[in-house]
Design an enzyme around this catalytic site. Structure first.
Site, PDB file in Angstrom:
ATOM      1  CE  LYS A 106      46.922  33.097  40.954  1.00 53.02           C
ATOM      2  NZ  LYS A 106      45.509  31.630  40.915  1.00 53.02           N
TER       3      LYS A 106
HETATM    4  P1  NAD Z   1      42.810  41.868  35.329  1.00 49.63           P
HETATM    5  O1  NAD Z   1      43.437  42.457  35.767  1.00 49.63           O
HETATM    6  O2  NAD Z   1      42.214  41.750  34.597  1.00 49.63           O
HETATM    7  O3  NAD Z   1      41.145  43.090  36.269  1.00 49.63           O
HETATM    8  C1  NAD Z   1      40.956  43.254  37.257  1.00 49.63           C
HETATM    9  C2  NAD Z   1      40.169  44.113  37.446  1.00 49.63           C
HETATM   10  O4  NAD Z   1      39.722  44.434  38.543  1.00 49.63           O
HETATM   11  C3  NAD Z   1      40.004  45.224  36.799  1.00 49.63           C
HETATM   12  O5  NAD Z   1      39.063  46.150  36.023  1.00 49.63           O
HETATM   13  C4  NAD Z   1      40.509  46.461  38.071  1.00 49.63           C
HETATM   14  O6  NAD Z   1      40.565  47.893  37.697  1.00 49.63           O
HETATM   15  C5  NAD Z   1      39.926  45.853  38.629  1.00 49.63           C
HETATM   16  N1  NAD Z   1      40.547  46.548  40.411  1.00 49.63           N
HETATM   17  C6  NAD Z   1      41.482  46.254  40.524  1.00 49.63           C
HETATM   18  N2  NAD Z   1      41.410  47.079  42.053  1.00 49.63           N
HETATM   19  C7  NAD Z   1      40.346  47.226  42.297  1.00 49.63           C
HETATM   20  C8  NAD Z   1      39.486  47.831  43.208  1.00 49.63           C
HETATM   21  N3  NAD Z   1      40.334  48.209  44.399  1.00 49.63           N
HETATM   22  N4  NAD Z   1      37.477  48.151  43.205  1.00 49.63           N
HETATM   23  C9  NAD Z   1      37.502  47.371  42.759  1.00 49.63           C
HETATM   24  N5  NAD Z   1      38.070  47.600  41.014  1.00 49.63           N
HETATM   25  C10 NAD Z   1      39.208  47.152  41.198  1.00 49.63           C
HETATM   26  O7  NAD Z   1      41.819  40.370  36.478  1.00 49.63           O
HETATM   27  P2  NAD Z   1      41.362  39.325  35.893  1.00 49.63           P
HETATM   28  O8  NAD Z   1      42.335  38.339  35.421  1.00 49.63           O
HETATM   29  O9  NAD Z   1      40.200  39.237  35.613  1.00 49.63           O
HETATM   30  O10 NAD Z   1      41.322  38.840  37.718  1.00 49.63           O
HETATM   31  C11 NAD Z   1      40.835  39.223  38.740  1.00 49.63           C
HETATM   32  C12 NAD Z   1      40.111  38.106  39.414  1.00 49.63           C
HETATM   33  O11 NAD Z   1      39.777  37.127  39.403  1.00 49.63           O
HETATM   34  C13 NAD Z   1      41.570  38.028  40.902  1.00 49.63           C
HETATM   35  O12 NAD Z   1      40.949  37.296  41.723  1.00 49.63           O
HETATM   36  C14 NAD Z   1      42.313  36.694  39.522  1.00 49.63           C
HETATM   37  O13 NAD Z   1      42.785  35.971  40.671  1.00 49.63           O
HETATM   38  C15 NAD Z   1      40.572  35.615  39.474  1.00 49.63           C
HETATM   39  N6  NAD Z   1      40.651  34.736  38.750  1.00 49.63           N
HETATM   40  C16 NAD Z   1      40.907  35.387  37.221  1.00 49.63           C
HETATM   41  C17 NAD Z   1      41.119  33.871  36.268  1.00 49.63           C
HETATM   42  C18 NAD Z   1      41.574  34.114  34.669  1.00 49.63           C
HETATM   43  O14 NAD Z   1      41.424  33.289  33.724  1.00 49.63           O
HETATM   44  N7  NAD Z   1      41.404  35.458  34.553  1.00 49.63           N
HETATM   45  C19 NAD Z   1      40.955  33.203  36.979  1.00 49.63           C
HETATM   46  C20 NAD Z   1      40.637  32.616  38.131  1.00 49.63           C
HETATM   47  C21 NAD Z   1      41.093  33.750  39.300  1.00 49.63           C
END
Ligand code: NAD
Length: 418
Positions: A106
């Site tokens: 990561k």
């Molecule tokens: P992203 O940036 O697209 O979305 C994150 C969302 O969380 C946004 O809407 C943001 O406003 C919101 N957010 C941030 N702080 C917040 C808070 N305090 N309260 C409520 N909402 C809040 O990111 P993503 O890619 O959707 O990733 C989200 C999670 O999923 C992370 O933990 C990431 O590691 C995990 N993840 C993502 C992927 C992927 O392919 N995108 C894969 C595996 C895991």
């Protein structure tokens, strides 16, 4: 959401919990709790006004026993060495949980991209790609998107790497735009595995997902796609949130309309089909059947866990529960389906993208979705078999038992180089 709980310590605790159900000597397990190496670098980048700003950046290569290191790159002001180490460890066990041939890595840059111009973000990204170049490669370490990064950043990293190496190697990175060698279905893959895990979980627990009420914390890539696909299963999405706050309608609303509102205005707040605005904490403790944390780690601590009313939690985010929250929810018989299964769709379709890049032969989206469904349902079956066989206290511990066994088996086959 706080980082008072060190996510790296949470990871180590999860491994220890599972170790109680495995008969491995301490030294074998100790190896599985630390990264093999961590790159820490300071990127000096020229800003639009000619000044130079320095950004701290990391890449952790946690374990490569099962294949090349694999994992996303995050841009966030909270990025730290320990956060990146934890996230890289979760990638090891996630890839093992769904049985794809990767280790875990990561990366992250301590940066809030909203405070910089597109040109500045591009120069930061290319500067990081230059630092990463000796460590990455399609057989070595394969980055991907994470919070605040997407196809744009992946394309810049690929272009920088290929230019410096004087080659074409699209498999050096995944999550690219289709025009740059990205896979059909990648953008929706994480949300899709959250939906598949939800569907299997309700089925296993003898509940009807079509009758379920659902709250989703975090409405970005993972959360909004999961909500849309779970909405399509007939469930009722009643609350969603982002960093600006939460919106609620006890009668439910259309997940796609909430996403369109966020796309237009930058936030879910003010969504016209909601009847109430809530805080993020109020969303987490709503009386719903299913809660999906899809923002960042440590969203639910022990105190919030006492107040959670959902019967089922499916973790879209990585590490959204503190270890204490996990204990509280286990004691309260809340069924928690862990991140290393539920959000593994992202890395699984990244794996499909890499396979397609190496073969230079591209699949239709239906094939991608069908293969993903096969991987997630197989992993779910393995999870519940192990859960029943070991009598583990939680689905998380059972999933770690499956994953750790696979990593240890690979390491034992390889032996230890003196
Ligand atoms: P992203 O940036 O697209 O979305 C994150 C969302 O969380 C946004 O809407 C943001 O406003 C919101 N957010 C941030 N702080 C917040 C808070 N305090 N309260 C409520 N909402 C809040 O990111 P993503 O890619 O959707 O990733 C989200 C999670 O999923 C992370 O933990 C990431 O590691 C995990 N993840 C993502 C992927 C992927 O392919 N995108 C894969 C595996 C895991």
């Amino acid at each position: 959401m706080s980082n008072e709980v060190n996510p790296f310590e949470s990871l180590q605790e999860q491994i220890d919990d599972a170790a109680a159900y495995l008969e491995y000597p301490t030294d074998v397990l100790e190896r599985l709790k630390h990264p093999e190496r961590v790159l820490e670098t300071n990127l000096s980048v020229e800003m639009d006004d000619g000044s130079i700003e320095v950004f701290k950046a990391f890449r952790s290569q946690f374990n490569g026993d099962r294949g090349p290191y694999k994992g996303g790159i995050r841009y966030h002001p909270q990025v730290s060495r320990d956060e990146v180490k934890a996230l890289s460890g979760w990638m090891v066990y996630k890839c093992a949980a769904v049985n794809i041939p990767y280790g875990g890595g990561k990366g992250g840059i301590k940066l809030d991209p909203r405070e910089y111009s597109d040109g500045e973000v591009e120069r930061v990204t290319r500067s990081f790609a230059k630092e990463l170049r000796p460590f990455i490669g399609e057989d070595r370490d394969i980055p991907a998107p994470d919070v605040n990064t997407g196809q744009r950043e992946m394309n810049w990293i690929k272009d920088t790497y290929e230019t410096l190496e004087n080659t074409t190697e699209p498999g050096v990175i995944t999550g690219k735009a289709p025009e740059s060698g990205g896979s059909a279905g990648r953008v929706e893959a994480t949300g899709r595995s959250v939906m598949l895990t939800t569907r299997e979980a309700f089925d296993y627990l003898g509940k009807d997902v079509g009758e379920a009420t659902v709250a989703v914390q975090g409405y970005g890539n993972a959360g909004s796609v999961a909500a849309k696909l779970i909405d399509d299963l007939g469930a009722n999405i009643v609350a969603v949130s982002d960093s600006s706050g939460a919106v609620y309608n006890p009668d439910g609303f259309d997940a796609r309309a909430a996403k369109s509102h966020k796309n237009e205005t930058g936030s879910v707040t003010g969504f016209e089909d909601a009847t109430e605005e809530l805080t993020n904490e109020e969303l987490l403790t709503l009386d719903v059947d299913l809660l999906i944390p899809a923002a960042l780690e440590n969203a639910i601590n022990g105190d919030i866990a006492q107040e959670v009313q959902a019967d089922i939690i499916v973790e879209a985010a990585n590490g959204p529960l503190t270890p204490r929250a996990d204990d509280v929810l286990t004691d309260r018989d809340v069924a928690v389906f862990p991140d290393i299964l539920a959000n593994a769709g992202g890395v699984t379709v990244s794996y499909f993208e890499w396979v397609q890049n190496r073969q230079r032969f591209y699949w239709e989206e239906q094939r991608v979705n069908d293969e993903l469904e096969r991987v997630i349902t197989n992993a779910f079956d393995n999870l519940v078999k192990t859960y029943e066989r070991t009598d583990a206290p939680s689905f998380r511990t059972a999933m770690y038992v499956v994953a750790i066994e696979r990593v240890v088996n690979a390491a034992e086959e390889a032996g230890i180089w003196p």
